[in-house]
Design a protein around this motif. Structure first.
Motif, PDB file in Angstrom:
ATOM      1  N   GLU A   1      -4.438   1.686  -1.336  1.00  0.00           N
ATOM      2  CA  GLU A   1      -3.628   0.701  -2.571  1.00  0.00           C
ATOM      3  C   GLU A   1      -3.495   1.320  -3.870  1.00  0.00           C
ATOM      4  O   GLU A   1      -4.066   2.213  -4.628  1.00  0.00           O
ATOM      5  CB  GLU A   1      -5.207  -0.331  -2.758  1.00  0.00           C
TER       6      GLU A   1
ATOM      7  N   ASP B   1      -4.115   4.101   4.129  1.00  0.00           N
ATOM      8  CA  ASP B   1      -3.464   3.241   3.380  1.00  0.00           C
ATOM      9  C   ASP B   1      -4.180   3.126   2.520  1.00  0.00           C
ATOM     10  O   ASP B   1      -5.570   2.780   1.995  1.00  0.00           O
ATOM     11  CB  ASP B   1      -3.452   2.296   4.647  1.00  0.00           C
TER      12      ASP B   1
ATOM     13  N   ARG C   1     -10.177   2.593   5.525  1.00  0.00           N
ATOM     14  CA  ARG C   1      -8.502   3.069   5.344  1.00  0.00           C
ATOM     15  C   ARG C   1      -8.099   3.815   5.070  1.00  0.00           C
ATOM     16  O   ARG C   1      -6.769   4.815   5.813  1.00  0.00           O
ATOM     17  CB  ARG C   1      -8.150   2.423   4.165  1.00  0.00           C
TER      18      ARG C   1
ATOM     19  N   ASP D   1       0.977  -1.119   0.279  1.00  0.00           N
ATOM     20  CA  ASP D   1       0.000  -0.012   0.557  1.00  0.00           C
ATOM     21  C   ASP D   1       0.768   1.237   0.276  1.00  0.00           C
ATOM     22  O   ASP D   1       2.286   1.304   0.015  1.00  0.00           O
ATOM     23  CB  ASP D   1      -1.064   0.152   1.112  1.00  0.00           C
TER      24      ASP D   1
ATOM     25  N   ARG E   1       1.023   5.496   2.366  1.00  0.00           N
ATOM     26  CA  ARG E   1       0.508   5.706   3.060  1.00  0.00           C
ATOM     27  C   ARG E   1       0.658   7.229   2.706  1.00  0.00           C
ATOM     28  O   ARG E   1       2.095   7.687   2.900  1.00  0.00           O
ATOM     29  CB  ARG E   1       2.042   5.069   4.597  1.00  0.00           C
TER      30      ARG E   1
ATOM     31  N   TRP F   1     -11.367   4.676  -0.307  1.00  0.00           N
ATOM     32  CA  TRP F   1     -10.764   4.041   0.589  1.00  0.00           C
ATOM     33  C   TRP F   1     -11.200   4.421   1.781  1.00  0.00           C
ATOM     34  O   TRP F   1     -10.935   3.898   3.181  1.00  0.00           O
ATOM     35  CB  TRP F   1      -9.648   5.259   0.591  1.00  0.00           C
TER      36      TRP F   1
END
Length: 326
Positions: free
Chosen positions: A76, A74, A50, A10, A12, A45
């Motif tokens: 993708e 996080d 996330r 992933d 950040r 997200w």
């Protein structure tokens, strides 16, 4: 001001809300701060749990932000092609119109990623439950490591997905694991230590001061010479959480080559020592899962006993405890 750090799984994303975005919707602020991504993708997200707002999960795109708020996502990586359905066996322990609960075998990767576009749980779900093509990540709400076996709940509708993600963010899932660890323990306890990316080894997580809150509860199930069978309950769900916390207290999980180091077993019978040395994965199994059903709102719980490899290891440990191994 926004920053991004990446690894194989992933990306950040981190930013602080400036004065110009004070009072803006969360998804609008994210679209301004992380303009390399579409607003729709950022909303996905957020709804998938996330995003952290001031270190607290926030799943409402309409939530207003305040200047100085800290946002962390996080994210993708973009996939270059779609995920294809694949006819693979699945052990389904519960299914209805809204959810399915799967008992994942060890060795099965949950999500496709770099270098692996097939042979994953997501491919299998798209075949067995075609309706999940309309649900983010084919309905996968939480993860297990490739070599961890056990129970996962799958959302079969968008409504179920949204409600399960919110429940997970509120820490209302009950998740209990079987774990065989190196070392002898007298009693259970709680480990409350933050987890983040390892400062030097990017494939590993670690207990770090600037990590995300992580709480693991454990109790002793069986005691053996040089090993202990634990029941472990997660309060949070960080990447590799149980493995990292057990290694942090110097009681790593048997077979965990990433966090555990060399197998310990000096003085044990040869057959047991060889079984421990040859155990091919972390001896960790998600045995119990309880969630609030997204439609009926009733609690639903299932239990799956450990697979054959962990059962055989426990058999040998018990036989040694009874003095049956020489």
């Amino acid at each position: 001001m926004s920053t991004a750090s990446s690894d194989e799984e992933d990306i950040r994303l981190q930013a602080e809300v400036p004065e110009a975005l004070n009072g803006a919707r969360l998804d609008v602020a994210c679209a301004k701060l992380f303009d390399q991504y579409s607003r729709g993708r950022l909303q996905g997200w957020i709804e998938a749990g996330r995003l952290l707002l001031n270190d607290v999960p926030q799943t409402r795109s309409r939530h207003p932000v305040v200047a100085g708020d800290r946002i962390e996502i996080d994210a993708e990586p973009e996939q270059s092609d779609t995920i294809e359905p694949q006819d693979m066996p699945l052990e389904v322990v519960h299914v209805d119109k809204a959810i399915a609960i799967i008992n994942k075998p060890p060795g099965l990767t949950v999500h496709p990623g770099a270098g692996q576009r097939a042979g994953t749980l997501q491919n299998a779900l798209l075949h067995h439950f075609p309706q999940t093509a309309a649900v983010p990540r084919a309905g996968i709400v939480h993860r297990l490591d490739k070599d961890t076996s056990g129970l996962l709940v799958i959302a079969l509708t968008l409504t179920a997905h949204s409600r399960l993600v919110a429940e997970l963010s509120r820490r209302e899932f009950t998740r209990e694991y079987d774990a065989i660890i190196q070392g002898e323990m007298i009693a259970g306890a709680t480990i409350d230590e933050p987890i983040g990316r390892h400062p030097r080894e990017r494939l590993k997580m670690a207990v770090v001061d600037n990590g995300r809150p992580a709480v693991t509860h454990y109790r002793v199930q069986e005691r053996f010479e040089q090993h202990t069978h634990l029941r472990v309950r997660l309060e949070t769900g960080r990447t590799h959480q149980i493995r990292v916390h057990m290694a942090h207290i110097r009681k790593p999980i048997v077979g965990d080559f990433l966090y555990g180091g060399p197998m310990r077993g000096a003085g044990l019978p040869v057959v047991l020592r060889e079984a421990l040395k040859a155990f091919p994965r972390q001896a960790l199994h998600a045995r119990e899962l309880e969630v609030t059903h997204p439609v009926s709102r009733k609690r639903i719980g299932v239990v799956a006993e450990p697979p054959a490899d962990i059962q055989e290891l426990l058999r040998l440990l018990r036989a040694h405890a009874r003095g049956e191994l020489k």
